[in-house]
Design a protein around this motif. Structure first.
Motif, PDB file in Angstrom:
ATOM      1  N   VAL A 182       0.851  -1.194   0.000  1.00 16.75           N
ATOM      2  CA  VAL A 182       0.000   0.000   0.000  1.00 16.75           C
ATOM      3  C   VAL A 182       0.885   1.241   0.000  1.00 16.75           C
ATOM      4  CG1 VAL A 182      -1.914   1.190   1.133  1.00 16.75           C
ATOM      5  CG2 VAL A 182      -1.671  -1.294   1.384  1.00 16.75           C
ATOM      6  N   MET A 183       0.713   2.064  -1.001  1.00 19.63           N
ATOM      7  CA  MET A 183       1.433   3.330  -1.103  1.00 19.63           C
ATOM      8  C   MET A 183       0.491   4.469  -0.698  1.00 19.63           C
ATOM      9  SD  MET A 183       4.633   3.030  -2.233  1.00 19.63           S
ATOM     10  CE  MET A 183       5.137   4.339  -3.367  1.00 19.63           C
ATOM     11  N   PRO A 184       1.037   5.632  -0.327  1.00 22.41           N
ATOM     12  CA  PRO A 184       0.167   6.756   0.045  1.00 22.41           C
ATOM     13  C   PRO A 184      -0.873   7.092  -1.024  1.00 22.41           C
ATOM     14  CG  PRO A 184       2.421   7.235   0.683  1.00 22.41           C
ATOM     15  CD  PRO A 184       2.470   5.959  -0.095  1.00 22.41           C
ATOM     16  N   CYS A 243      -7.477  10.450  19.071  1.00 17.11           N
ATOM     17  CA  CYS A 243      -6.551  10.948  20.075  1.00 17.11           C
ATOM     18  C   CYS A 243      -5.098  10.743  19.680  1.00 17.11           C
ATOM     19  CB  CYS A 243      -6.798  10.239  21.415  1.00 17.11           C
ATOM     20  SG  CYS A 243      -6.495   8.476  21.332  1.00 17.11           S
ATOM     21  N   LEU A 244      -4.880  10.281  18.441  1.00 18.44           N
ATOM     22  CA  LEU A 244      -3.522   9.994  18.004  1.00 18.44           C
ATOM     23  C   LEU A 244      -3.054  11.041  17.011  1.00 18.44           C
ATOM     24  CD1 LEU A 244      -3.918   6.194  17.295  1.00 18.44           C
ATOM     25  CD2 LEU A 244      -2.995   7.257  19.333  1.00 18.44           C
ATOM     26  N   SER A 245      -1.812  11.402  17.115  1.00 12.24           N
ATOM     27  CA  SER A 245      -1.232  12.306  16.116  1.00 12.24           C
ATOM     28  C   SER A 245      -0.389  11.473  15.180  1.00 12.24           C
ATOM     29  CB  SER A 245      -0.373  13.376  16.787  1.00 12.24           C
ATOM     30  OG  SER A 245       0.659  12.761  17.535  1.00 12.24           O
ATOM     31  N   PRO A 246      -0.480  11.699  13.855  1.00  9.54           N
ATOM     32  CA  PRO A 246       0.307  10.900  12.899  1.00  9.54           C
ATOM     33  C   PRO A 246       1.786  11.021  13.208  1.00  9.54           C
ATOM     34  CG  PRO A 246      -1.390  12.155  11.788  1.00  9.54           C
ATOM     35  CD  PRO A 246      -1.354  12.653  13.205  1.00  9.54           C
ATOM     36  N   PRO A 247       2.566   9.964  12.879  1.00  8.05           N
ATOM     37  CA  PRO A 247       3.987   9.933  13.218  1.00  8.05           C
ATOM     38  C   PRO A 247       4.793  10.891  12.381  1.00  8.05           C
ATOM     39  CG  PRO A 247       3.455   8.100  11.815  1.00  8.05           C
ATOM     40  CD  PRO A 247       2.156   8.774  12.134  1.00  8.05           C
ATOM     41  N   SER A 248       5.889  11.346  12.925  1.00  8.87           N
ATOM     42  CA  SER A 248       6.853  12.120  12.154  1.00  8.87           C
ATOM     43  C   SER A 248       7.723  11.156  11.381  1.00  8.87           C
ATOM     44  CB  SER A 248       7.729  12.955  13.098  1.00  8.87           C
ATOM     45  OG  SER A 248       8.828  13.490  12.394  1.00  8.87           O
ATOM     46  N   THR A 249       7.925  11.392  10.099  1.00  8.88           N
ATOM     47  CA  THR A 249       8.706  10.464   9.268  1.00  8.88           C
ATOM     48  C   THR A 249      10.123  10.966   9.031  1.00  8.88           C
ATOM     49  OG1 THR A 249       7.798  11.506   7.302  1.00  8.88           O
ATOM     50  CG2 THR A 249       6.705   9.516   8.102  1.00  8.88           C
ATOM     51  N   GLY A 250      10.493  12.062   9.641  1.00  2.03           N
ATOM     52  CA  GLY A 250      11.862  12.568   9.451  1.00  2.03           C
ATOM     53  C   GLY A 250      12.841  11.851  10.324  1.00  2.03           C
ATOM     54  N   PHE A 285       7.308   1.007   3.383  1.00  4.80           N
ATOM     55  CA  PHE A 285       8.179   1.816   4.221  1.00  4.80           C
ATOM     56  C   PHE A 285       9.196   2.536   3.350  1.00  4.80           C
ATOM     57  CE2 PHE A 285      10.277  -2.402   4.326  1.00  4.80           C
ATOM     58  CZ  PHE A 285      11.582  -2.068   3.986  1.00  4.80           C
ATOM     59  N   GLU A 286       9.898   3.469   3.944  1.00  7.51           N
ATOM     60  CA  GLU A 286      10.875   4.305   3.256  1.00  7.51           C
ATOM     61  C   GLU A 286      10.230   5.194   2.192  1.00  7.51           C
ATOM     62  OE1 GLU A 286      15.510   4.002   1.729  1.00  7.51           O
ATOM     63  OE2 GLU A 286      14.223   2.262   1.551  1.00  7.51           O
ATOM     64  N   VAL A 287       8.949   5.527   2.390  1.00  3.98           N
ATOM     65  CA  VAL A 287       8.286   6.530   1.561  1.00  3.98           C
ATOM     66  C   VAL A 287       7.639   7.540   2.504  1.00  3.98           C
ATOM     67  CG1 VAL A 287       7.856   4.949  -0.349  1.00  3.98           C
ATOM     68  CG2 VAL A 287       6.120   5.217   1.417  1.00  3.98           C
ATOM     69  N   GLN A 288       7.334   8.706   2.001  1.00  2.00           N
ATOM     70  CA  GLN A 288       6.789   9.774   2.829  1.00  2.00           C
ATOM     71  C   GLN A 288       5.274   9.629   2.954  1.00  2.00           C
ATOM     72  OE1 GLN A 288       8.755  12.115   4.252  1.00  2.00           O
ATOM     73  NE2 GLN A 288       7.080  13.146   5.297  1.00  2.00           N
ATOM     74  N   TRP A 289       4.802   9.423   4.180  1.00  2.00           N
ATOM     75  CA  TRP A 289       3.374   9.388   4.471  1.00  2.00           C
ATOM     76  C   TRP A 289       3.019  10.679   5.210  1.00  2.00           C
ATOM     77  CZ3 TRP A 289      -0.263   5.290   3.725  1.00  2.00           C
ATOM     78  CH2 TRP A 289       0.264   4.143   3.134  1.00  2.00           C
ATOM     79  N   THR A 290       2.086  11.443   4.675  1.00  2.00           N
ATOM     80  CA  THR A 290       1.667  12.684   5.317  1.00  2.00           C
ATOM     81  C   THR A 290       0.558  12.382   6.322  1.00  2.00           C
ATOM     82  OG1 THR A 290      -0.101  13.163   3.737  1.00  2.00           O
ATOM     83  CG2 THR A 290       2.146  13.907   3.163  1.00  2.00           C
ATOM     84  N   PRO A 291       0.245  13.331   7.232  1.00  3.47           N
ATOM     85  CA  PRO A 291      -0.889  13.127   8.155  1.00  3.47           C
ATOM     86  C   PRO A 291      -2.185  12.804   7.423  1.00  3.47           C
ATOM     87  CG  PRO A 291       0.444  14.973   8.876  1.00  3.47           C
ATOM     88  CD  PRO A 291       0.998  14.559   7.543  1.00  3.47           C
ATOM     89  N   GLN A 292      -2.413  13.445   6.279  1.00  5.01           N
ATOM     90  CA  GLN A 292      -3.633  13.164   5.522  1.00  5.01           C
ATOM     91  C   GLN A 292      -3.610  11.747   4.957  1.00  5.01           C
ATOM     92  OE1 GLN A 292      -6.419  14.651   5.305  1.00  5.01           O
ATOM     93  NE2 GLN A 292      -7.337  13.325   3.759  1.00  5.01           N
ATOM     94  N   ASP A 293      -2.447  11.287   4.496  1.00  2.00           N
ATOM     95  CA  ASP A 293      -2.323   9.904   4.003  1.00  2.00           C
ATOM     96  C   ASP A 293      -2.698   8.913   5.100  1.00  2.00           C
ATOM     97  OD1 ASP A 293      -1.339  10.784   1.530  1.00  2.00           O
ATOM     98  OD2 ASP A 293       0.745  10.709   2.218  1.00  2.00           O
ATOM     99  N   TRP A 294      -2.193   9.135   6.319  1.00  2.00           N
ATOM    100  CA  TRP A 294      -2.492   8.225   7.426  1.00  2.00           C
ATOM    101  C   TRP A 294      -3.973   8.273   7.798  1.00  2.00           C
ATOM    102  CZ3 TRP A 294       0.350   4.362   8.226  1.00  2.00           C
ATOM    103  CH2 TRP A 294       1.735   4.437   8.098  1.00  2.00           C
ATOM    104  N   HIS A 295      -4.562   9.437   7.707  1.00  2.00           N
ATOM    105  CA  HIS A 295      -5.996   9.555   7.992  1.00  2.00           C
ATOM    106  C   HIS A 295      -6.791   8.701   7.001  1.00  2.00           C
ATOM    107  CE1 HIS A 295      -9.857  11.334   9.040  1.00  2.00           C
ATOM    108  NE2 HIS A 295     -10.048  11.548   7.754  1.00  2.00           N
TER     109      HIS A 295
END
Length: 418
Positions: A207-209, A410-417, A236-246
């Motif tokens: 699954v990609m963003p 209640c969760l905040s998406p993870p930081s990917t940096g 993994f090793e791709v950029q997931w934004t907060p909106q992608d995780w939502h």
């Protein structure tokens, strides 16, 4: 004297600093502890190696955008090395174990069909002579399957995992041929052959963003196509934004709800649903444990299983092969030499069971398996510090299990940096 690999030393120094905060005054102090650890670790008794990922081909006929193996040379495993690898596993490395597991891998393993047949027949012969069982599996993109090959694989009880990302336009977004053409028609033909000859086989979705919005539809499509077990894994090793995780979270909720309410006689299983069910079971067992650690924490790479490349080099796992620095640190030997680097395996045994700084006080420790060490390394620079993707998936499973598919915001998406 046993010495840690470059990557291993960095991780152990980090563990030492985490554990002895404020009590180590100089770099020399840390290195004294490091030398003591090396001596202690060298005394660990390791279990036999009973699993092998065997690269029949380093190359592939597709050009998937998310492949973790990096640049793939067009090398095929030779018949001589193939037979030697099989004998190393069955006669030497598995010691007195009653069974071994052999995963036929690549690249694309069916690019080397002649050697694929040879490996299966050789392994069966050697296992029978030693009174052992051998269990085969294969991960394939399905484009090179035909009637003869599927019949042979079925007769020899080779379990199949087919890489297929769902709906045709979703699949073809990231899984195209070397010439940039859609691969779905070729994979669809392979799927039909498997459905005809196999009672059950696995389908692996990456699954990609940009494909997450179609995850639910893609899972339902694959179920309609006859897939009995669907394994969906975020890349993994791709950029997931907060909106992608939502979006991903909402899709998982729909999938879990759909399959929870499916008919009891339904034979389709989805890894996302199983993950939530296993988390719920773990929650029920937490009060019965003497520790707050997950019973499934840790990795078997380099400990009970290894990967052998087309050149005969031995690594802990296929994910180590695609990273130059990890290759340098964790090359365990060659099938030609026959001996595995015991101290590197002992080093991995300890590191795979350690939690990083972020994990020490995490309330989800009881439900976390630790994720992939290589994914951790690529995301954070350390094998022991968690990849944010793993943390987010664990959080999601816990919330779904706890609230019966009702997400608590209640969760905040993870930081990917890094």
């Amino acid at each position: 004297m046993n010495t840690f690999s470059p990557v291993g030393q960095e991780n152990f120094l980090r563990l030492i600093r985490n554990r002895f905060q404020g009590r180590l005054h100089t770099v020399a102090d840390a290195h004294k502890v490091l030398r003591f650890l090396a001596e202690e670790i060298s005394q660990i008794a390791l279990p036999p190696v009973t699993g092998m990922e065997l690269f029949l081909a380093d190359g592939c006929n597709l050009d998937c955008t998310y492949c973790f193996e990096g640049r793939k040379p067009k090398r095929l495993l030779s018949p001589e090395l193939a037979q030697l690898a099989v004998k190393r596993l069955i006669l030497d490395w598995s010691e007195r174990s009653e069974s071994v597991r052999l995963l036929l891998f690549g690249g694309e393993p069916l690019l080397n069909w002649r050697v694929c047949r040879l490996v299966i027949e050789c392994a069966e012969e050697q296992a029978a002579m030693q009174g052992k069982q051998v269990f085969f599996s294969m991960t394939t993109n399905g484009t090179l399957l035909n009637e003869e090959r599927v019949r042979f694989l079925r007769e020899h009880q080779v379990a199949i995992m087919l890489s297929m990302d769902g709906l045709p336009h979703v699949h073809d977004r990231h899984r195209r041929t070397k010439r940039g053409l859609p691969s779905f028609p070729l994979v669809q033909r392979g799927l039909e052959l498997l459905r005809e000859h196999y009672e059950t086989f696995d389908v692996r979705m990456t699954v990609m963003p940009d494909t997450a919005p179609m995850l639910y539809e893609s899972v339902m499509f694959l179920a309609e196509q006859g897939a009995k077990k669907i394994v969906a894994i975020p890349a993994f090793e791709v950029q997931w934004t907060p909106q992608d995780w939502h979006v991903y979270r909402q899709q998982v909720r729909k999938i879990v709800a759909a399959f929870r309410n499916s008919e009891p006689e339904s034979e389709v299983t989805v890894s996302l649903v199983q993950d939530v069910a296993q988390t719920r079971t773990a929650m029920e067992q937490v009060g019965q444990r003497t520790t707050n650690e997950s019973a499934n924490f840790g990795c078997h790479a380099g400990i009970t299983s290894v990967t052998v490349t087309a050149l005969g080099e031995v690594f802990p796992c296929s994910t180590f092969v695609g990273d130059e620095r990890l290759r340098e640190s964790y090359r365990l030997g060659t099938v030609q030499e026959g001996k595995l680097d015991i101290f590197r395996r002992q080093e991995l045994f300890v590191l795979s069971r350690q939690r990083g700084r972020r994990c020490q006080d995490c309330s989800l420790k009881a439900f976390c398996s630790g994720g992939c060490m290589v994914a951790n390394y690529r995301a954070t620079g350390y094998l022991i510090e968690p990849d944010p993707t793993t943390c987010w998936r664990t959080q999601l499973c816990v919330n779904l299990a706890r609230r019966e598919v009702t997400y608590v915001n209640c969760l905040s998406p993870p930081s990917t940096g890094r």
